[in-house]
Design an enzyme around this catalytic site. Sequence first.
Site, PDB file in Angstrom:
ATOM      1  N   ASP A  20      10.741  41.179  20.065  1.00 14.89           N
ATOM      2  CA  ASP A  20       9.519  40.944  20.829  1.00 14.89           C
ATOM      3  C   ASP A  20       9.908  40.887  22.302  1.00 14.89           C
ATOM      4  O   ASP A  20      10.364  39.862  22.794  1.00 14.89           O
ATOM      5  CB  ASP A  20       8.843  39.636  20.408  1.00 14.89           C
ATOM      6  CG  ASP A  20       7.490  39.442  21.081  1.00 14.89           C
ATOM      7  OD1 ASP A  20       7.238  40.102  22.108  1.00 14.89           O
ATOM      8  OD2 ASP A  20       6.698  38.611  20.599  1.00 14.89           O
ATOM      9  N   HIS A 135       1.836  25.356  29.454  1.00 14.16           N
ATOM     10  CA  HIS A 135       0.766  26.281  29.023  1.00 14.16           C
ATOM     11  C   HIS A 135       0.065  25.792  27.744  1.00 14.16           C
ATOM     12  O   HIS A 135      -1.023  26.267  27.407  1.00 14.16           O
ATOM     13  CB  HIS A 135       1.333  27.674  28.760  1.00 14.16           C
ATOM     14  CG  HIS A 135       1.846  28.360  29.987  1.00 14.16           C
ATOM     15  ND1 HIS A 135       1.083  28.545  31.114  1.00 14.16           N
ATOM     16  CD2 HIS A 135       3.064  28.919  30.256  1.00 14.16           C
ATOM     17  CE1 HIS A 135       1.799  29.179  32.028  1.00 14.16           C
ATOM     18  NE2 HIS A 135       3.004  29.414  31.540  1.00 14.16           N
ATOM     19  N   ASP A 172       6.055  26.913  38.999  1.00 10.41           N
ATOM     20  CA  ASP A 172       6.450  27.931  38.026  1.00 10.41           C
ATOM     21  C   ASP A 172       5.908  29.281  38.469  1.00 10.41           C
ATOM     22  O   ASP A 172       5.085  29.370  39.386  1.00 10.41           O
ATOM     23  CB  ASP A 172       5.914  27.559  36.636  1.00 10.41           C
ATOM     24  CG  ASP A 172       6.434  28.490  35.545  1.00 10.41           C
ATOM     25  OD1 ASP A 172       7.578  28.971  35.677  1.00 10.41           O
ATOM     26  OD2 ASP A 172       5.703  28.765  34.589  1.00 10.41           O
ATOM     27  N   HIS A 174       4.011  31.028  36.650  1.00 10.37           N
ATOM     28  CA  HIS A 174       2.675  31.167  36.087  1.00 10.37           C
ATOM     29  C   HIS A 174       1.899  29.869  36.266  1.00 10.37           C
ATOM     30  O   HIS A 174       2.464  28.791  36.279  1.00 10.37           O
ATOM     31  CB  HIS A 174       2.739  31.503  34.587  1.00 10.37           C
ATOM     32  CG  HIS A 174       3.466  32.762  34.271  1.00 10.37           C
ATOM     33  ND1 HIS A 174       4.727  32.783  33.717  1.00 10.37           N
ATOM     34  CD2 HIS A 174       3.111  34.059  34.441  1.00 10.37           C
ATOM     35  CE1 HIS A 174       5.125  34.031  33.560  1.00 10.37           C
ATOM     36  NE2 HIS A 174       4.161  34.830  33.988  1.00 10.37           N
TER      37      HIS A 174
END
Length: 593
Positions: A20, A135, A172, A174
């Site tokens: 992945d 997240h 970060d 994100h």
Amino acid sequence: MGTALVYHEDMTATRLLWDDPECEIERPERLTAALDRLRQRGLEQRCLRLSAREASKEELGLVHSPEYVSLVRKTQVLGEEELQALSGQFDAIYFHPSTFHCARLAAGAGLQLVDAVLTGAVQNGLALVRPPGHHSQRAAANGFCVFNNVAIAAAHAKQKHGLHRILIVDWDVHHGQGIQYLFEDDPRSGWETLTTWLPSCTCCSHWPLSLTLSWCWSQQDLTQPSGTLRGKCRPRQSASPTSHICCRCWPAAGSAPCWSALESIQSARAAQAPYWKSLQLQDVTPVPTSPSTHSPEGRPPPLLPGGPMCKAAAPAPAPSSLLDQLCLCPAPSVRTTVALTAPDITLVLPPDVIQQEGSALREETEAWARPHESLAREEALTALGKLLYLLDGMLDGQVNSGIAATPASAAAATLDVAIQRGLSHGAQRLLCVALGQLDRPPDLAHDGRTLWLNIGGKEAAALSMFHVATPLPVMTGGFLSCILGLVLPLAYGFQPDLVLVALGPGHGLQGPHAALLAAMLRGLAGGRVLALLEEDSTPQLAGILARVLRGEAPPSLGPSSVASPEDVQALMYLRGQLEPQWKMLQCRPHLVV
């Protein structure tokens, strides 16, 4: 009290079992590399090592639904195909038979650290955890994150320890939307997320905004009732947060100053201004898309003496190499030393701060004192000998920081000797922050090796890029603005390897203000900060500075106050004069009002 380091090797167990490309970067080496670096720099052994524990079902339930916790628990018995199928139901996530155990350890590490700090076992700490958490949402894994470690820790701090206001700073690549969604309706948890493609590009521009908002959050300095939100922050690449509880910035990569970063931060400030007093009197007009080298009248700004056309010191080392130089040196056995000529029995020092008894050789002290008439008296000579002994210990790596005293009549001469001694015994760049009636030594060379900042001068003046004077701000807001908007940008741009803070005659600083200044300057020069006080200073001032220099938090400044128009005018004038020579000033100032 020291610094805790929380870690558990079991957190390296979870790993990707199938191909992945999106998830392959989340690997055990993310954790082991950080720990190895701490060991290489000799930092691990300086911390109190704590082994992470697993968070309980009840603790996970502080922010996550029971159904979601049960779902993650079941991954312990799933096969590879079942794990892959379950992972596909979420965005950028993979599960492993060890995920539940690792994620509980990651959450538990944060809980353990919160308990250690809030019970006084340690002063601060670092938790090295994996998987990450910011997240993760109430009922969904996302972006490598399983349980929201920081959110659980914050909820635990409120529930178990009764905290009312918690600031979360999220740095970060994100946006940490998981923390936002969990706390955006809770007025007790202010949070700020800094999103950057390259962290170093924002150092000159973002931290003043962070410190300003953080200070005012601690002062409950909101103009709107707590909990009043204005919409939601969406995780998109813009800087238009509309909630005063959420400040989110999306700078782009580049060297300081990064103009897209400045534009983004300026937009964030404009969006936050209606809710924070600290931002309301600032110029929140958009930052130009590229740096301007001309004045408003269209003429190039004048270059100050000591500018690009003048001889300057060698280029500052890159931050990474500077850190290597500082951190690879053995840690001093004594962190902070107080050198007083007549120790006061009322002076209460932390147990690991010692009162220096040694002094430089008499002949050497007299040689340094000979050019200065004010150092001829016996008490001034004795004080100078103790200062020289302390300074040598700092330059040799035996002592990290220190406090020395001198008679008020000899303060200027003693400071002159300290500067000359530092420059001649290994310091390549020396920052001197002189408060009160202290003039720059006339024989100090203009070679770019010394940055002289005088806070307490009669008027604002930039006599060269390395010689700056400003009146002492009369209000707390003005003092903070001076530190955040002038002193720190110049100091970090200069990158000294020795810092002198001199509280001279008429310095006018209260203990908490002096402590805040010393605390903020500790981030420079590997913490090598020498504070020079007058002998008649109160023992309380020496005690406060000693505690701050050894790493304790400075005391509260008290209620917030407005920066006076005169303070604002002086700051804006000096920034305008110095901006062409100092990159860290090439962004909007941050005024605390």
